[in-house]
Design a protein around this motif. Structure first.
Motif, PDB file in Angstrom:
ATOM      1  N   ASP A   1      26.587 -13.030   5.071  1.00 14.17           N
ATOM      2  CA  ASP A   1      26.002 -11.777   4.602  1.00 14.17           C
ATOM      3  C   ASP A   1      24.572 -11.986   4.106  1.00 14.17           C
ATOM      4  OD1 ASP A   1      29.072 -10.469   3.124  1.00 14.17           O
ATOM      5  OD2 ASP A   1      28.312 -10.414   5.180  1.00 14.17           O
ATOM      6  N   SER A   2      24.311 -13.145   3.538  1.00 18.44           N
ATOM      7  CA  SER A   2      22.999 -13.404   2.938  1.00 18.44           C
ATOM      8  C   SER A   2      21.877 -13.535   3.958  1.00 18.44           C
ATOM      9  CB  SER A   2      23.060 -14.680   2.085  1.00 18.44           C
ATOM     10  OG  SER A   2      23.459 -15.784   2.891  1.00 18.44           O
ATOM     11  N   VAL A   3      22.229 -13.754   5.225  1.00 20.42           N
ATOM     12  CA  VAL A   3      21.183 -13.950   6.252  1.00 20.42           C
ATOM     13  C   VAL A   3      21.246 -12.904   7.356  1.00 20.42           C
ATOM     14  CG1 VAL A   3      21.237 -16.429   5.787  1.00 20.42           C
ATOM     15  CG2 VAL A   3      22.490 -15.506   7.758  1.00 20.42           C
ATOM     16  N   ARG A   4      22.294 -12.107   7.375  1.00 21.04           N
ATOM     17  CA  ARG A   4      22.446 -11.125   8.457  1.00 21.04           C
ATOM     18  C   ARG A   4      21.253 -10.171   8.456  1.00 21.04           C
ATOM     19  NH1 ARG A   4      27.110  -9.530   7.273  1.00 21.04           N
ATOM     20  NH2 ARG A   4      28.259 -10.903   8.677  1.00 21.04           N
ATOM     21  N   GLY A   5      20.677  -9.959   9.637  1.00 18.65           N
ATOM     22  CA  GLY A   5      19.507  -9.107   9.776  1.00 18.65           C
ATOM     23  C   GLY A   5      18.194  -9.859   9.675  1.00 18.65           C
ATOM     24  N   ARG A   6      18.235 -11.087   9.163  1.00 17.78           N
ATOM     25  CA  ARG A   6      17.012 -11.903   9.051  1.00 17.78           C
ATOM     26  C   ARG A   6      17.051 -13.111   9.979  1.00 17.78           C
ATOM     27  NH1 ARG A   6      15.915 -14.504   4.462  1.00 17.78           N
ATOM     28  NH2 ARG A   6      18.103 -14.688   3.812  1.00 17.78           N
ATOM     29  N   PHE A   7      18.235 -13.678  10.169  1.00 13.78           N
ATOM     30  CA  PHE A   7      18.394 -14.871  11.001  1.00 13.78           C
ATOM     31  C   PHE A   7      19.078 -14.498  12.313  1.00 13.78           C
ATOM     32  CE2 PHE A   7      18.676 -18.274   7.379  1.00 13.78           C
ATOM     33  CZ  PHE A   7      17.498 -17.767   6.831  1.00 13.78           C
ATOM     34  N   THR A   8      18.723 -15.223  13.367  1.00 13.10           N
ATOM     35  CA  THR A   8      19.346 -15.025  14.671  1.00 13.10           C
ATOM     36  C   THR A   8      19.704 -16.369  15.270  1.00 13.10           C
ATOM     37  OG1 THR A   8      18.053 -13.010  15.052  1.00 13.10           O
ATOM     38  CG2 THR A   8      19.108 -14.023  16.964  1.00 13.10           C
ATOM     39  N   ILE A   9      20.963 -16.523  15.644  1.00 12.35           N
ATOM     40  CA  ILE A   9      21.408 -17.747  16.291  1.00 12.35           C
ATOM     41  C   ILE A   9      21.452 -17.525  17.796  1.00 12.35           C
ATOM     42  CG2 ILE A   9      23.871 -17.155  16.081  1.00 12.35           C
ATOM     43  CD1 ILE A   9      24.431 -20.155  15.658  1.00 12.35           C
ATOM     44  N   SER A  10      21.084 -18.556  18.540  1.00  8.53           N
ATOM     45  CA  SER A  10      21.164 -18.492  19.998  1.00  8.53           C
ATOM     46  C   SER A  10      21.501 -19.879  20.511  1.00  8.53           C
ATOM     47  CB  SER A  10      19.846 -17.988  20.596  1.00  8.53           C
ATOM     48  OG  SER A  10      18.771 -18.844  20.254  1.00  8.53           O
ATOM     49  N   ARG A  11      21.924 -19.949  21.751  1.00  8.01           N
ATOM     50  CA  ARG A  11      22.265 -21.245  22.317  1.00  8.01           C
ATOM     51  C   ARG A  11      21.853 -21.313  23.770  1.00  8.01           C
ATOM     52  NH1 ARG A  11      28.573 -22.036  21.664  1.00  8.01           N
ATOM     53  NH2 ARG A  11      28.262 -23.793  23.075  1.00  8.01           N
ATOM     54  N   ASP A  12      21.673 -22.539  24.232  1.00 10.95           N
ATOM     55  CA  ASP A  12      21.326 -22.817  25.626  1.00 10.95           C
ATOM     56  C   ASP A  12      22.366 -23.806  26.127  1.00 10.95           C
ATOM     57  OD1 ASP A  12      20.359 -23.726  28.038  1.00 10.95           O
ATOM     58  OD2 ASP A  12      18.285 -23.878  27.354  1.00 10.95           O
ATOM     59  N   ASN A  13      23.326 -23.308  26.855  1.00  7.85           N
ATOM     60  CA  ASN A  13      24.417 -24.178  27.290  1.00  7.85           C
ATOM     61  C   ASN A  13      23.989 -25.188  28.343  1.00  7.85           C
ATOM     62  OD1 ASN A  13      26.676 -23.328  25.695  1.00  7.85           O
ATOM     63  ND2 ASN A  13      26.540 -21.395  26.785  1.00  7.85           N
ATOM     64  N   ALA A  14      22.938 -24.894  29.047  1.00  2.96           N
ATOM     65  CA  ALA A  14      22.456 -25.856  30.038  1.00  2.96           C
ATOM     66  C   ALA A  14      22.010 -27.137  29.356  1.00  2.96           C
ATOM     67  CB  ALA A  14      21.322 -25.250  30.852  1.00  2.96           C
ATOM     68  N   LYS A  15      21.526 -27.015  28.119  1.00  2.83           N
ATOM     69  CA  LYS A  15      21.058 -28.188  27.388  1.00  2.83           C
ATOM     70  C   LYS A  15      21.941 -28.513  26.193  1.00  2.83           C
ATOM     71  CE  LYS A  15      16.925 -26.672  26.451  1.00  2.83           C
ATOM     72  NZ  LYS A  15      15.520 -26.685  25.974  1.00  2.83           N
ATOM     73  N   ILE A  16      23.014 -27.798  25.991  1.00  3.36           N
ATOM     74  CA  ILE A  16      23.847 -27.943  24.798  1.00  3.36           C
ATOM     75  C   ILE A  16      22.937 -27.930  23.585  1.00  3.36           C
ATOM     76  CG2 ILE A  16      25.702 -29.178  23.673  1.00  3.36           C
ATOM     77  CD1 ILE A  16      26.380 -28.192  26.451  1.00  3.36           C
ATOM     78  N   ALA A  17      22.289 -26.822  23.372  1.00  2.00           N
ATOM     79  CA  ALA A  17      21.363 -26.671  22.254  1.00  2.00           C
ATOM     80  C   ALA A  17      21.659 -25.364  21.537  1.00  2.00           C
ATOM     81  CB  ALA A  17      19.922 -26.679  22.755  1.00  2.00           C
ATOM     82  N   VAL A  18      21.384 -25.377  20.255  1.00  2.00           N
ATOM     83  CA  VAL A  18      21.545 -24.160  19.446  1.00  2.00           C
ATOM     84  C   VAL A  18      20.293 -23.999  18.605  1.00  2.00           C
ATOM     85  CG1 VAL A  18      22.752 -25.344  17.555  1.00  2.00           C
ATOM     86  CG2 VAL A  18      23.094 -22.890  17.916  1.00  2.00           C
ATOM     87  N   TYR A  19      19.897 -22.752  18.403  1.00  4.42           N
ATOM     88  CA  TYR A  19      18.674 -22.459  17.694  1.00  4.42           C
ATOM     89  C   TYR A  19      18.964 -21.477  16.551  1.00  4.42           C
ATOM     90  CZ  TYR A  19      17.060 -24.235  22.159  1.00  4.42           C
ATOM     91  OH  TYR A  19      16.884 -25.004  23.278  1.00  4.42           O
ATOM     92  N   LEU A  20      18.118 -21.512  15.550  1.00  3.88           N
ATOM     93  CA  LEU A  20      18.229 -20.562  14.455  1.00  3.88           C
ATOM     94  C   LEU A  20      16.841 -20.017  14.151  1.00  3.88           C
ATOM     95  CD1 LEU A  20      20.315 -19.334  12.452  1.00  3.88           C
ATOM     96  CD2 LEU A  20      19.516 -21.047  10.789  1.00  3.88           C
ATOM     97  N   GLN A  21      16.619 -18.775  14.525  1.00 11.37           N
ATOM     98  CA  GLN A  21      15.373 -18.100  14.207  1.00 11.37           C
ATOM     99  C   GLN A  21      15.516 -17.476  12.832  1.00 11.37           C
ATOM    100  OE1 GLN A  21      12.369 -17.869  15.938  1.00 11.37           O
ATOM    101  NE2 GLN A  21      11.636 -16.869  14.074  1.00 11.37           N
TER     102      GLN A  21
END
Length: 123
Positions: A62-82
């Protein structure tokens, strides 16, 4: 064995943005749930965000919803946090995690962890 390496942390001012990256190597699986947790000094590690395998759900504290965005790239097995609109209370060491779990908010249910990257937000 799986290795996760985070990068992208740093010192920023309140209101700024950062993008954290986590790249996996070794015996990684594209079906793993991948998540981000954080730990501030003197506090327990807490859930930030998670993304299940492709086609699954995305979850935020709840503390980050609307401010942070998680995404992933399965081709590289990577995850990101904007991370946008950062606040001083976001200051912590951020860890990425991966595992075959549906308990996406529970740190103990993840199998693999990165070494952490420091995020410091000055007010």
């Amino acid at each position: 064995q799986v290795q996760l390496v985070e990068s992208g942390g740093g010192l920023v001012q309140a209101g700024d943005s950062l993008r954290l990256s986590c790249v996996g190597s070794g015996r990684t699986e594209s079906t793993y749930t991948m998540g981000w947790f954080r730990q501030a000094p003197g506090k327990e590690r807490e859930f930030v965000a998670a993304m299940q395998k492709p086609g699954g759900g995305t979850y935020y504290a709840d503390s980050v919803r609307g401010r942070f965005t998680i995404s992933r790239d399965n081709a590289k097995i990577a995850v990101y946090l904007q991370m946008n609109s950062l606040k001083s209370e976001d200051t912590a060491v951020y860890y990425c995690a991966a595992g075959a779990t549906v308990s996406w908010s529970t740190a103990g249910r993840y199998d693999y962890w990165g070494q952490g990257t420091q995020v410091t937000v000055s007010s």
